[in-house]
Design a protein around this motif. Structure first.
Motif, PDB file in Angstrom:
ATOM      1  N   ARG A 129       0.786  -1.144  -0.005  1.00  0.00           N
ATOM      2  CA  ARG A 129       0.121  -0.116   0.027  1.00  0.00           C
ATOM      3  C   ARG A 129       0.759   1.305  -0.003  1.00  0.00           C
ATOM      4  O   ARG A 129       0.367   2.337  -0.295  1.00  0.00           O
ATOM      5  N   HIS A 168     -16.679   1.199  -6.542  1.00  0.00           N
ATOM      6  CA  HIS A 168     -16.830   2.193  -5.730  1.00  0.00           C
ATOM      7  C   HIS A 168     -17.506   3.538  -6.213  1.00  0.00           C
ATOM      8  O   HIS A 168     -18.142   3.948  -5.184  1.00  0.00           O
ATOM      9  N   THR A 169     -17.269   3.942  -7.322  1.00  0.00           N
ATOM     10  CA  THR A 169     -17.742   5.035  -7.969  1.00  0.00           C
ATOM     11  C   THR A 169     -19.220   4.916  -8.214  1.00  0.00           C
ATOM     12  O   THR A 169     -19.951   5.830  -7.745  1.00  0.00           O
ATOM     13  N   PRO A 221     -13.541  12.355  -5.037  1.00  0.00           N
ATOM     14  CA  PRO A 221     -12.773  11.243  -4.253  1.00  0.00           C
ATOM     15  C   PRO A 221     -13.015  10.904  -2.891  1.00  0.00           C
ATOM     16  O   PRO A 221     -13.011   9.745  -2.418  1.00  0.00           O
ATOM     17  N   GLU A 222     -13.452  11.967  -2.187  1.00  0.00           N
ATOM     18  CA  GLU A 222     -13.769  11.491  -0.594  1.00  0.00           C
ATOM     19  C   GLU A 222     -15.219  10.701  -0.713  1.00  0.00           C
ATOM     20  O   GLU A 222     -15.077   9.896   0.176  1.00  0.00           O
ATOM     21  N   ARG A 262     -15.904   8.545  -3.043  1.00  0.00           N
ATOM     22  CA  ARG A 262     -15.465   7.087  -3.593  1.00  0.00           C
ATOM     23  C   ARG A 262     -14.584   6.336  -2.275  1.00  0.00           C
ATOM     24  O   ARG A 262     -14.820   5.246  -2.142  1.00  0.00           O
ATOM     25  N   ARG A 263     -13.905   7.257  -1.672  1.00  0.00           N
ATOM     26  CA  ARG A 263     -13.419   6.681  -0.540  1.00  0.00           C
ATOM     27  C   ARG A 263     -14.281   6.017   0.460  1.00  0.00           C
ATOM     28  O   ARG A 263     -14.289   5.019   1.168  1.00  0.00           O
ATOM     29  N   THR A 264     -15.321   6.879   0.881  1.00  0.00           N
ATOM     30  CA  THR A 264     -16.334   6.381   1.840  1.00  0.00           C
ATOM     31  C   THR A 264     -17.146   5.104   1.455  1.00  0.00           C
ATOM     32  O   THR A 264     -17.444   4.309   1.863  1.00  0.00           O
ATOM     33  N   LYS A 283     -16.068   2.961  -0.949  1.00  0.00           N
ATOM     34  CA  LYS A 283     -15.220   1.819  -0.830  1.00  0.00           C
ATOM     35  C   LYS A 283     -15.226   1.301   0.663  1.00  0.00           C
ATOM     36  O   LYS A 283     -15.147   0.131   0.660  1.00  0.00           O
ATOM     37  N   MET A 284     -15.110   2.195   1.630  1.00  0.00           N
ATOM     38  CA  MET A 284     -15.242   1.497   3.113  1.00  0.00           C
ATOM     39  C   MET A 284     -16.420   0.797   3.133  1.00  0.00           C
ATOM     40  O   MET A 284     -16.506  -0.228   4.135  1.00  0.00           O
ATOM     41  N   ARG A 295     -13.760   4.342  11.404  1.00  0.00           N
ATOM     42  CA  ARG A 295     -12.836   4.039  10.261  1.00  0.00           C
ATOM     43  C   ARG A 295     -12.698   5.356   9.441  1.00  0.00           C
ATOM     44  O   ARG A 295     -11.918   5.788   8.905  1.00  0.00           O
ATOM     45  N   LEU A 296     -13.998   5.987   9.306  1.00  0.00           N
ATOM     46  CA  LEU A 296     -13.971   7.395   8.532  1.00  0.00           C
ATOM     47  C   LEU A 296     -13.580   8.589   9.392  1.00  0.00           C
ATOM     48  O   LEU A 296     -13.593   9.504   8.723  1.00  0.00           O
TER      49      LEU A 296
END
Length: 927
Positions: free
Chosen positions: A680, A733-734, A750-751, A753-755, A757-758, A775-776
């Motif tokens: 990573r 994820h998108t 991006p934020e 998508r990050r959420t 994905k989580m 986590r977020l």
């Protein structure tokens, strides 16, 4: 009469109780492993009835971090995860304690040791006449012993108890005062708690040095009196020794509010105890306490060793031994005898075999014999004698039967035998039946050693290996079969032939169980055919560039120095980077990065990775600290360690793959673990540069399933939205972010998508609003709204989860697409936390387990295709959802499409399966 206070170290005693019966666990008739509850209850009763306490308390740790974790994040980090059956027993132990009306004491931020130490000192002071007993098997408590505070160390049997006072501590630890035990532990370290100590100093040397210098501090001040490597290490690791001493020191001022009166032993709750004894079928204990007034439950105890009394009144059945059972074991020594044996083996549709070796490492073992059996009570042992050439020549006589694909080969832990035989130029061909793997599928929560299975399933106690080769000597060495054959020829022959016989008999018992439980498909199509594939991978090994690792090590060292300098410059002072206390003061008092920094229960600033990551945008020093920590871990754990794993005779690293170590069936890698090479971060990825092809004729090729667990979830749940996203080839994820936030795909930032994905991956593991918020780093309510919206958009996923939990409650298990079952004993637990954890497991297992089955099937298919096609390319590693190969340059155009096809068709899903590939001059380039 003086008061007698007994303080019980709850977790230590539960562990002791559980593992004391690990070879012969105690089960209720409903299948619950009650070993820990039974053992702890017997210890408690022994104390109450024989030691006559006036005051009593049981003390437990909590899951909250302590100041030791804050000061040293690696504290206890290497401890293995608690076995599920032991974890499940803990709430019931606490119920038992509460039924006896004994206080259960805990306090977040402190360990049980600290609470016990504090109370021991407090009651010494408040009650000058009191006797205090700390009930524990933990050696660390030796530091607390005084004239009136002693250790009560239970043995394996209730009456086998040691009382350790000052004189015993002085004798055992060779100290003047018990408090010096802390200094010994500081030098020696403690592997169980991951306390480092000083390298090169063990127990004996630590005692000697503290006996000479009195303390670590005095030792450090007098290193001029030391010599050589010892002097160098003490000077180099002085700070580490002082840190270790602090970590080993039991805290004596825990702010726990409990009075002496609150610990007075009171009347027990008889009705609650009777209920518990019936539930856990403790018939003998119930009758012992309540006589004829006790209503017994149905008892069921796994067989024990002969004469072992697991619970008074419930005696294990007598176990037979070789002397008591009719058998016909033959030592095969001559060419004529071998020829006759081979002729008989050729006639069999199936036979069991087992190798005897000079060592336990299959890559460094010399085979000394091989045994066979195809009939109950019968066994043959072929002794391989003479020089190595003669042994290999004799072994080669059996090549025809071992490599015959028409004869089934049965074994216990077959992969070991297959790897050993590969090193002796024999490639055993299946079909296979592995009794260890079969038992793991049938009884996943039990032990799977041959000795245990023989006693539990056959009612037979095999000859102990120690009876032949003895225990390890004082230098750690031990005899091998190679050493004793000439002196104990008949004994060795009988021992080896018995192993093959037992394996044959176990297969007869386990084969119908696989059928009855619907496990034939996962056994015969996945696990058994995978055996030769894994054996081949382990035998092949992987090439690493030691020089490249050396350069990476040097680079990391330089980088660490640069980071250290930058950190000190940002702080405008030097300080101990490994001290959370000093670091916290720099970040939050001097630099004032946040107005209200988080603190531990002890008032110390939190400086763990999660906290620092949230502060990374506040000041450059934070990113440098995180980078420094990562570089330190990478250097010690991987870069400097991997070169020592290179096998001299091959020049390659040979890991060992465990098929069923994880409950979901995922493969695990050990000795060394090559599945955790970091990917990573940029620093971590550099390590993969050192994994290189075997020669200039090859290159590294990688094939990796794309988002396979989410694709499995889509296939299992049949959710239209998720399936549609995969069918269309969208980024899942998108699209999830667009659905949850109600925006167009092009408007997803991006934020978002990050959420998403989580959430996508979290759902697979049954994530809660609280878990997502952690986590977020968002409020719990906001996280709950996101999850609710997710389920609105993906209703099929929610229905799948609900249906899976309902099925688990009704059937007691869940299963993968291939029929792999995971039994969930806690799914109907009355304890919400325990039941909820089982429900999360129910959701996750079919998804993760099906993905595990898929890549195992892919490996089988790929290996078959490479062999049948006569390719020079070889498969080297499996890392989660990725396969790694030595790809021959002449096969660059032919092999990758073949691998992709094998992976895509391994376990068809209702959505497209995507395989990402890459190739290069090292693993990093290929990823």
């Amino acid at each position: 009469m003086a008061n007698r206070l007994f303080l019980l170290d709850g977790m230590a005693l539960i562990y002791r109780a559980h593992f004391a019966l690990i070879r012969n666990p105690v089960f209720t008739s409903r299948g619950f492993n009650s070993s820990a509850v039974l053992g702890f209850t017997n210890t408690l009763l022994e104390i109450i009835e024989k030691r006559k306490p006036t005051h009593l308390a049981v003390v437990f740790d909590t899951s909250a971090p302590t100041q030791r974790h804050e000061e040293y994040p690696e504290y206890k980090a290497q401890r293995q995860e608690m076995p599920e059956e032991l974890s499940a027993a803990i709430p019931h132990v606490k119920r038992m304690v509460e039924a006896f009306h004994i206080p259960v004491l805990t306090l977040d931020g402190y360990e049980a040791d600290d609470i016990i130490g504090t109370l021991a000192r407090r009651f010494e002071k408040e009650d000058p006449g009191a006797e205090i007993f700390m009930v524990t098997p933990d050696k660390d408590f030796a530091q607390l012993v005084t004239e009136r505070a002693k250790i009560h160390k239970p043995g394996r049997q209730g009456s086998d108890v040691e009382i350790l006072g000052i004189e015993e501590i002085r004798e055992n630890w060779q100290v003047e005062e018990p408090s010096q035990v802390i200094d010994i532990l500081g030098l020696w370290g403690d592997a169980s708690d991951n306390i480092p100590g000083i390298p090169g100093i063990g127990e004996k040397t630590a005692k000697k040095l503290i006996g000479q210098f009195g303390s670590i501090e005095n030792l450090i001040a007098n290193t001029d009196k030391l010599k050589g490597k010892q002097k160098e290490n003490v000077e180099k690791f002085a700070d580490q020794a002082l840190l270790s001493k602090r970590l080993a020191t039991i805290i004596l001022d825990v702010p726990i509010e409990v009075s002496e009166d609150a610990l007075v032993l009171s009347e027990r709750d008889d009705e609650a105890l009777k209920s518990l004894f019936v539930q856990f079928e403790f018939n003998a204990i119930g009758k012992r306490l309540f006589g004829s007034d006790f209503k017994a439950g149905r008892g069921h105890i796994k067989p024990a060793a002969p004469g072992e009394d697991l619970e008074e009144g419930l005696v294990a059945p007598d176990l037979k031994t070789m002397e008591e059972v009719e058998h016909d074991y033959t030592l095969v020594e001559t060419a004529d005898a071998r020829a006759k044996l081979i002729a008989d083996l050729k006639k069999q549709k199936s036979f069991a075999f087992d190798t005897e070796t000079s060592a336990l490492n299959p890559h460094q073992s010399e085979i000394v014999g091989i045994s066979f059996s195809w009939k109950r009570g019968q066994g043959f042992y072929v002794a391989l004698t003479g020089d190595l050439t003669t042994k290999i020549k004799t072994l080669a006589e059996f090549r025809e039967v071992l490599e015959n694909p028409e004869i089934e080969k049965i074994g216990h832990n077959l992969k070991f035998d297959l790897v050993v035989l590969l090193w002796h130029d024999i490639r055993v061909r299946g079909p296979f039946f592995d009794t260890m793997l079969a038992h793991t599928l049938v009884e996943p929560e039990q032990r799977h050693t041959m000795d245990y299975m023989s006693e539990a399933i056959l009612g037979y106690t095999p000859v102990s290996i120690k009876a032949l080769i003895g225990d390890k000597n004082d230098e750690g060495g031990q005899l091998s079969m190679l050493d004793i054959f000439d002196q104990k020829k008949e004994e060795v022959s009988d021992y080896a032939a018995e192993d093959a016989d037992i394996t044959w008999q176990l297969s007869e018992k386990l084969r119908p169980q696989l059928k009855d439980l619907g496990l034939e498909r996962v056994a015969y199509e996945v696990e058994f055919p995978l055996l030769p594939v894994l054996a081949a991978l382990e035998y092949e090994g992987v090439s690493i560039d030691v020089d490249a690792l050396g350069k990476i090590s040097e680079s990391l060292a330089v980088q660490m120095k640069e980071l250290e300098a930058r950190i000190y410059e940002s702080a405008d002072e030097t300080f101990n980077l490994n001290s959370p206390k000093q670091l916290g003061e720099i970040l939050f008092e001097k630099l004032k990065l946040v107005e209200k920094p988080k603190k531990t229960k002890t008032g110390q600033y939190k400086t763990d990775e999660q906290v620092l990551s949230s502060l990374e945008m506040h000041h450059p020093i934070v990113a440098d600290i995180l980078a420094f920590r990562e570089a330190t871990k990478l250097k010690s754990t991987y870069v400097d360690a991997l070169p020592h794993s290179v096998l001299k005779k091959s020049g390659r690293v040979h890991t060992q793959f465990e098929q069923l170590m994880t409950a979901t069936g995922r493969l695990a890698s050990n000795n060394p673990n090559l599945q955790n090479i970091p990917i990573r971060t940029e620093q971590g990825r550099e390590i993969r540069k050192a994994f290189v092809p075997r020669s200039a004729d090859f290159m590294v090729f990688s094939a990796d399933y794309s988002q396979i667990e989410l694709r499995v979830m889509a296939s299992l749940s049949k959710d239209a939205g998720m399936m549609g996203d995969f069918e269309a080839g969208h980024d899942i994820h998108t699209t999830t972010a667009a659905r949850v936030y109600g925006v167009e795909l092009e408007d997803v930032i991006p934020e978002m998508r990050r959420t998403a994905k989580m959430v996508n991956f979290g759902i697979i593991y049954g994530i809660t609003g609280f878990g997502l918020s952690q986590r977020l780093g968002i409020p719990k309510k906001e996280a709950e709204v996101i999850i609710q919206e997710y389920f609105k958009q993906y209703g099929g996923v929610k229905a799948y989860m609900d249906n899976t939990i309902a099925f688990a409650h009704e059937q007691g298990y869940v299963e993968t697409l291939m029929g792999r079952r995971r039994f969930l004993r806690d799914i109907t637990s009355r304890n919400w936390n325990v039941r909820n954890a089982a429900e999360r497991t129910a959701i996750n297992t079919p998804v993760q387990g099906s993905a595990a089955d898929m890549i195992k099937l892919a490996m089988i298919n790929v290996q078959r295709a490479l062999r049948e096609g006569g390719f020079q390319t070889t498969m080297l590693l499996q890392v989660h959802d990725e396969l790694v190969f030595d790809l021959h340059r002449d096969e660059v155009e032919t092999v990758p499409p073949l691998v992709i096809e094998c992976m895509k068709t391994a376990l068809p899903l209702a959505v497209p399966i995507v395989v990402d590939t890459g190739k290069g001059e090292n693993w990093l380039e290929a990823h």
